[in-house]
Scaffold this active site. Structure first.
Site, PDB file in Angstrom:
ATOM      1  N   ILE A   1     110.716  74.348 -15.097  1.00  0.00           N
ATOM      2  CA  ILE A   1     111.976  75.039 -15.361  1.00  0.00           C
ATOM      3  C   ILE A   1     113.073  73.990 -15.481  1.00  0.00           C
ATOM      4  O   ILE A   1     113.549  73.449 -14.486  1.00  0.00           O
ATOM      5  CB  ILE A   1     112.313  76.046 -14.247  1.00  0.00           C
ATOM      6  CG1 ILE A   1     111.173  77.068 -14.084  1.00  0.00           C
ATOM      7  CG2 ILE A   1     113.633  76.743 -14.546  1.00  0.00           C
ATOM      8  CD1 ILE A   1     110.930  77.915 -15.310  1.00  0.00           C
ATOM      9  N   MET A   2     113.452  73.682 -16.719  1.00  0.00           N
ATOM     10  CA  MET A   2     114.427  72.625 -16.969  1.00  0.00           C
ATOM     11  C   MET A   2     115.795  73.160 -17.364  1.00  0.00           C
ATOM     12  O   MET A   2     116.791  72.447 -17.286  1.00  0.00           O
ATOM     13  CB  MET A   2     113.911  71.702 -18.081  1.00  0.00           C
ATOM     14  CG  MET A   2     112.545  71.099 -17.794  1.00  0.00           C
ATOM     15  SD  MET A   2     112.544  69.995 -16.371  1.00  0.00           S
ATOM     16  CE  MET A   2     113.495  68.623 -17.033  1.00  0.00           C
TER      17      MET A   2
ATOM     18  N   HIS B   1     103.268  72.214  -8.313  1.00  0.00           N
ATOM     19  CA  HIS B   1     104.178  71.408  -7.494  1.00  0.00           C
ATOM     20  C   HIS B   1     104.773  70.245  -8.276  1.00  0.00           C
ATOM     21  O   HIS B   1     104.930  69.136  -7.761  1.00  0.00           O
ATOM     22  CB  HIS B   1     103.458  70.908  -6.236  1.00  0.00           C
ATOM     23  CG  HIS B   1     102.731  71.992  -5.499  1.00  0.00           C
ATOM     24  ND1 HIS B   1     103.381  73.067  -4.933  1.00  0.00           N
ATOM     25  CD2 HIS B   1     101.411  72.207  -5.266  1.00  0.00           C
ATOM     26  CE1 HIS B   1     102.500  73.884  -4.371  1.00  0.00           C
ATOM     27  NE2 HIS B   1     101.294  73.387  -4.568  1.00  0.00           N
TER      28      HIS B   1
ATOM     29  N   ASP C   1     106.855  78.392 -10.868  1.00  0.00           N
ATOM     30  CA  ASP C   1     107.534  77.169 -10.483  1.00  0.00           C
ATOM     31  C   ASP C   1     106.964  76.061 -11.373  1.00  0.00           C
ATOM     32  O   ASP C   1     105.875  76.207 -11.908  1.00  0.00           O
ATOM     33  CB  ASP C   1     107.253  76.877  -9.004  1.00  0.00           C
ATOM     34  CG  ASP C   1     107.824  75.543  -8.546  1.00  0.00           C
ATOM     35  OD1 ASP C   1     108.951  75.232  -8.943  1.00  0.00           O
ATOM     36  OD2 ASP C   1     107.151  74.827  -7.790  1.00  0.00           O
ATOM     37  N   THR C   2     107.694  75.008 -11.528  1.00  0.00           N
ATOM     38  CA  THR C   2     107.269  73.852 -12.332  1.00  0.00           C
ATOM     39  C   THR C   2     107.668  74.047 -13.796  1.00  0.00           C
ATOM     40  O   THR C   2     107.352  75.059 -14.415  1.00  0.00           O
ATOM     41  CB  THR C   2     105.744  73.606 -12.279  1.00  0.00           C
ATOM     42  OG1 THR C   2     105.329  73.432 -10.924  1.00  0.00           O
ATOM     43  CG2 THR C   2     105.371  72.360 -13.062  1.00  0.00           C
TER      44      THR C   2
ATOM     45  N   GLY D   1     113.173  74.219  -8.944  1.00  0.00           N
ATOM     46  CA  GLY D   1     112.828  72.855  -8.590  1.00  0.00           C
ATOM     47  C   GLY D   1     113.969  72.094  -7.942  1.00  0.00           C
ATOM     48  O   GLY D   1     114.646  72.584  -7.038  1.00  0.00           O
ATOM     49  N   ARG D   2     114.238  70.901  -8.455  1.00  0.00           N
ATOM     50  CA  ARG D   2     115.206  70.003  -7.824  1.00  0.00           C
ATOM     51  C   ARG D   2     116.634  70.162  -8.339  1.00  0.00           C
ATOM     52  O   ARG D   2     117.523  69.455  -7.892  1.00  0.00           O
ATOM     53  CB  ARG D   2     114.766  68.557  -8.037  1.00  0.00           C
ATOM     54  CG  ARG D   2     113.380  68.233  -7.524  1.00  0.00           C
ATOM     55  CD  ARG D   2     113.002  66.789  -7.869  1.00  0.00           C
ATOM     56  NE  ARG D   2     111.642  66.490  -7.494  1.00  0.00           N
ATOM     57  CZ  ARG D   2     110.579  66.714  -8.257  1.00  0.00           C
ATOM     58  NH1 ARG D   2     110.744  67.269  -9.447  1.00  0.00           N
ATOM     59  NH2 ARG D   2     109.374  66.408  -7.839  1.00  0.00           N
TER      60      ARG D   2
END
Length: 210
Positions: free
Chosen positions: A122-123, A88, A119-120, A142-143
């Site tokens: 991933i840029m 998360h 998830d987490t 993500g965001r």
């Protein structure tokens, strides 16, 4: 902010005449976001509850937040259709296991029985390619889409997806692959400098004896 707003009187009009921003999920519950999360989290939930959910729900069932191989194996035994490796974003526990480091072991253990997503961390598009090459069937971003939404509405989200798409294509060209099917572990190098130090079991035992 004030200087920017002075030549824009419509900003003041909107600010003074429109309702303040609120969390939709809190509009009828009252309290803070923290209060809502505390009320939503039940520490007594266990695999027996998952068994009941599996019996009640005939559709696809995916569990998010898996952080070790043993839990992944147990979830598959309970009949889930997919798991999402995630800490998360490390928001609550910034020293939780890194999903990307867990991915090869989890895929090797349960990848033939269920779909593994990640998830987490991933840029950019290259991260998506790396995850897929190590066996993930899907990644969450993500965001990123929220940043696009805040910056430009629907057009901002479309732009976010386009940026990721361009990065995906560029990475695959650099790897000289023409389809996702060609990707494999040989295309990825996992850095170890950020991994936590693992203490030797013998030294742990000696410390305990001392």
């Amino acid at each position: 902010t004030i200087i920017n707003a002075i030549p824009r009187p419509w900003w003041w009009y909107d600010f003074l005449t429109t309702p303040k921003l609120e969390f939709a999920s809190l509009s009828s519950t009252g309290g803070t976001v923290g209060d809502l999360l505390n009320a939503a989290m039940d520490p007594s939930i266990n695999y027996d509850d998952l068994k009941i959910i599996r019996e009640m729900w005939p559709g696809k069932l995916v569990i998010k937040g898996v952080q070790n191989v043993d839990d992944a194996r147990t979830l598959v035994d309970h009949g889930v259709d997919g798991i999402v490796l995630s800490n998360h974003g490390g928001r609550q526990l910034d020293r939780a296991p890194i999903p990307f480091h867990l991915l090869p072991s989890v895929v090797r253990e349960v990848g033939h029985h269920t779909e593994v997503a990640i998830d987490t961390g991933i840029m950019n598009g290259a991260d998506i390619i790396a995850a897929y090459a190590l066996g993930a069937k899907f990644t969450l971003i993500g965001r990123a889409y929220l940043y696009g939404l805040m910056a430009g509405g629907r057009a901002g989200v479309d732009r976010t997806i386009q940026i990721l798409t361009d990065q995906l294509v560029r990475t695959m060209k650099l790897l000289q692959v023409t389809s996702l099917a060609e990707l494999g572990p040989q295309h990825v190098t996992q850095l170890t400098r950020l991994q936590p130090l693992r203490r030797d079991p013998e030294s742990v035992r000696e410390d305990t004896d001392a």
